[in-house]
Design a protein around this motif. Structure first.
Motif, PDB file in Angstrom:
ATOM      1  N   ARG A 195       0.837  -1.197   0.000  1.00  0.00           N
ATOM      2  CA  ARG A 195       0.000   0.000   0.000  1.00  0.00           C
ATOM      3  C   ARG A 195       0.869   1.243   0.000  1.00  0.00           C
ATOM      4  N   ARG A 196       0.208   2.371  -0.105  1.00  0.00           N
ATOM      5  CA  ARG A 196       0.976   3.629  -0.086  1.00  0.00           C
ATOM      6  C   ARG A 196       1.608   3.900   1.274  1.00  0.00           C
ATOM      7  N   ASP A 197       0.883   3.513   2.335  1.00  0.00           N
ATOM      8  CA  ASP A 197       1.306   3.919   3.676  1.00  0.00           C
ATOM      9  C   ASP A 197       2.198   2.898   4.376  1.00  0.00           C
ATOM     10  N   VAL A 198       2.209   1.657   3.907  1.00  0.00           N
ATOM     11  CA  VAL A 198       3.065   0.633   4.519  1.00  0.00           C
ATOM     12  C   VAL A 198       3.668  -0.226   3.399  1.00  0.00           C
ATOM     13  N   PRO A 199       4.884  -0.785   3.638  1.00  0.00           N
ATOM     14  CA  PRO A 199       5.545  -1.499   2.541  1.00  0.00           C
ATOM     15  C   PRO A 199       5.006  -2.913   2.354  1.00  0.00           C
ATOM     16  N   THR A 200       3.707  -3.078   2.522  1.00  0.00           N
ATOM     17  CA  THR A 200       3.111  -4.405   2.430  1.00  0.00           C
ATOM     18  C   THR A 200       1.602  -4.283   2.232  1.00  0.00           C
ATOM     19  N   SER A 201       0.960  -5.434   2.168  1.00  0.00           N
ATOM     20  CA  SER A 201      -0.493  -5.519   2.021  1.00  0.00           C
ATOM     21  C   SER A 201      -0.914  -6.776   2.775  1.00  0.00           C
ATOM     22  N   TYR A 202      -2.221  -6.974   2.904  1.00  0.00           N
ATOM     23  CA  TYR A 202      -2.676  -8.229   3.521  1.00  0.00           C
ATOM     24  C   TYR A 202      -2.030  -9.430   2.821  1.00  0.00           C
ATOM     25  N   HIS A 203      -2.108  -9.452   1.469  1.00  0.00           N
ATOM     26  CA  HIS A 203      -1.650 -10.636   0.727  1.00  0.00           C
ATOM     27  C   HIS A 203      -0.163 -10.924   0.955  1.00  0.00           C
ATOM     28  N   LEU A 204       0.660  -9.899   0.890  1.00  0.00           N
ATOM     29  CA  LEU A 204       2.109 -10.124   1.035  1.00  0.00           C
ATOM     30  C   LEU A 204       2.448 -10.551   2.466  1.00  0.00           C
ATOM     31  N   SER A 205       1.894  -9.829   3.449  1.00  0.00           N
ATOM     32  CA  SER A 205       2.240 -10.147   4.852  1.00  0.00           C
ATOM     33  C   SER A 205       1.801 -11.546   5.251  1.00  0.00           C
ATOM     34  N   VAL A 206       0.614 -11.930   4.793  1.00  0.00           N
ATOM     35  CA  VAL A 206       0.087 -13.215   5.256  1.00  0.00           C
ATOM     36  C   VAL A 206       0.941 -14.362   4.695  1.00  0.00           C
ATOM     37  N   VAL A 207       1.413 -14.194   3.466  1.00  0.00           N
ATOM     38  CA  VAL A 207       2.249 -15.230   2.851  1.00  0.00           C
ATOM     39  C   VAL A 207       3.595 -15.328   3.586  1.00  0.00           C
ATOM     40  N   ILE A 208       4.169 -14.184   3.907  1.00  0.00           N
ATOM     41  CA  ILE A 208       5.454 -14.183   4.613  1.00  0.00           C
ATOM     42  C   ILE A 208       5.280 -14.760   6.017  1.00  0.00           C
ATOM     43  N   ASP A 209       4.257 -14.296   6.719  1.00  0.00           N
ATOM     44  CA  ASP A 209       4.077 -14.763   8.096  1.00  0.00           C
ATOM     45  C   ASP A 209       3.788 -16.260   8.159  1.00  0.00           C
ATOM     46  N   ASP A 210       2.954 -16.759   7.241  1.00  0.00           N
ATOM     47  CA  ASP A 210       2.668 -18.200   7.270  1.00  0.00           C
ATOM     48  C   ASP A 210       3.963 -18.991   7.074  1.00  0.00           C
TER      49      ASP A 210
END
Ligand code: GLU
Length: 288
Positions: A195-210
């Protein structure tokens, strides 16, 4: 260690945008049931990348509601807002391989450019028409140097050239019978991965965290079934093994719609205030 001897690990991953309601309780309880049957651990992850909607008092309330329900979690709680460098690093890996490009379009500009009868992604948003994908290198560099606000989009066509698939994921039904599904990530188009405000999105973070948390089984609502198509592509691009998935039915309100705070669904806190007990919640949701 052989795959069979790796203990199962699951996660419940609410976003602290509001109080938990019965739909969240159901999801947490399905996770608890799967973890018990698989003899595995259940972790709590707080998906708080949204700097405006995530509030500390909501995180505290989530933890309190889950403890009240009697759901036990293993290990430390993972808060996504504490892992932004890891997401930035993954984004940089995609960017450096030409798989992500900066997008300077506002939401209104995307809607306008998509035209009056746009194709839509599985969430109902207009598919991105590629405006910023075709910027010249000079124009892109000039806009970045000028500090124009921008998010980052996956270049879907390029991603599928790099990782053509077919991308498959394992799905478990409620009795743990496993089937293999072929993902269809192309229907997400050039999806926003930061997103504009953070260097990630739901989709990217969830894949990394899993991946980072070693999650073996993702148990979540059927409303996220289509997202899994995109997640397995991101896993392939980032070199992660994919977990197995179970997408459970959603708890619907009297109007037949998915529960949501915005539609006035009662929170667990409201129910607790009315004297409803955790045992009654479990019974009501079919976990007697
Ligand atoms: N944070 C998401 C939600 O609250 C769940 C994400 C997931 O389970 O993958 O809807």
């Amino acid at each position: 260690m052989s795959e069979a001897s790796v203990p199962a690990r699951l996660r419940f991953a609410p976003s602290p945008n509001g109080r938990l309601h019965l739909g969240h309780a159901y999801s947490a309880l399905v996770n608890e049931t799967f973890a018990a049957r698989l003899g595995g651990d259940l972790c709590l992850r707080i998906e708080d990348i949204d700097p405006v909607r995530s509030r500390p008092e909501l995180i505290a309330a989530i933890e309190e509601d889950l403890a009240w329900l009697g759901i036990g979690f293993s290990g430390a709680v993972r808060r996504q807002s504490e892992h932004l460098p890891a997401y930035r690093h993954a984004l940089e890996s995609l960017r450096s391989r030409g798989l992500a490009y900066p997008c300077f379009c506002s939401r209104a500009a995307v809607i306008e450019a998509a035209g009056p009868v746009p194709s839509r992604d599985p969430d109902g948003a207009p598919l991105y028409p590629g405006t910023c994908r075709v910027l010249s290198d000079e124009e892109r560099a000039a806009r970045l140097a000028a500090g124009l606000p921008h998010g980052w989009r996956l270049d879907m066509a390029h991603a599928l050239t790099r990782s053509p698939g077919p991308h498959r994921f394992r799905c478990l039904d409620a009795d743990h019978a496993e089937t293999s599904h072929v993902a269809d990530p192309v229907r997400w188009g050039d999806v926003l991965i930061a997103r504009r405000d953070v260097p990630t999105s739901y989709h990217l973070s969830v894949v990394i965290d899993d991946a980072v948390q070693g999650i073996s089984h993702v148990v979540r609502g059927a409303d996220l079934f289509a997202s899994t198509d995109l997640h397995v592509l991101l896993q392939a691009l980032l070199g992660y093994d994919g977990p197995a998935y179970h997408h459970h039915a959603l708890v619907l309100g009297p109007d037949g719609m998915k529960l949501a705070k915005s539609r006035g669904s009662e929170s667990l806190g409201d129910l607790r205030g009315q004297g409803v007990t955790p045992a009654e919640i479990r019974r009501r949701l079919g976990f007697a």
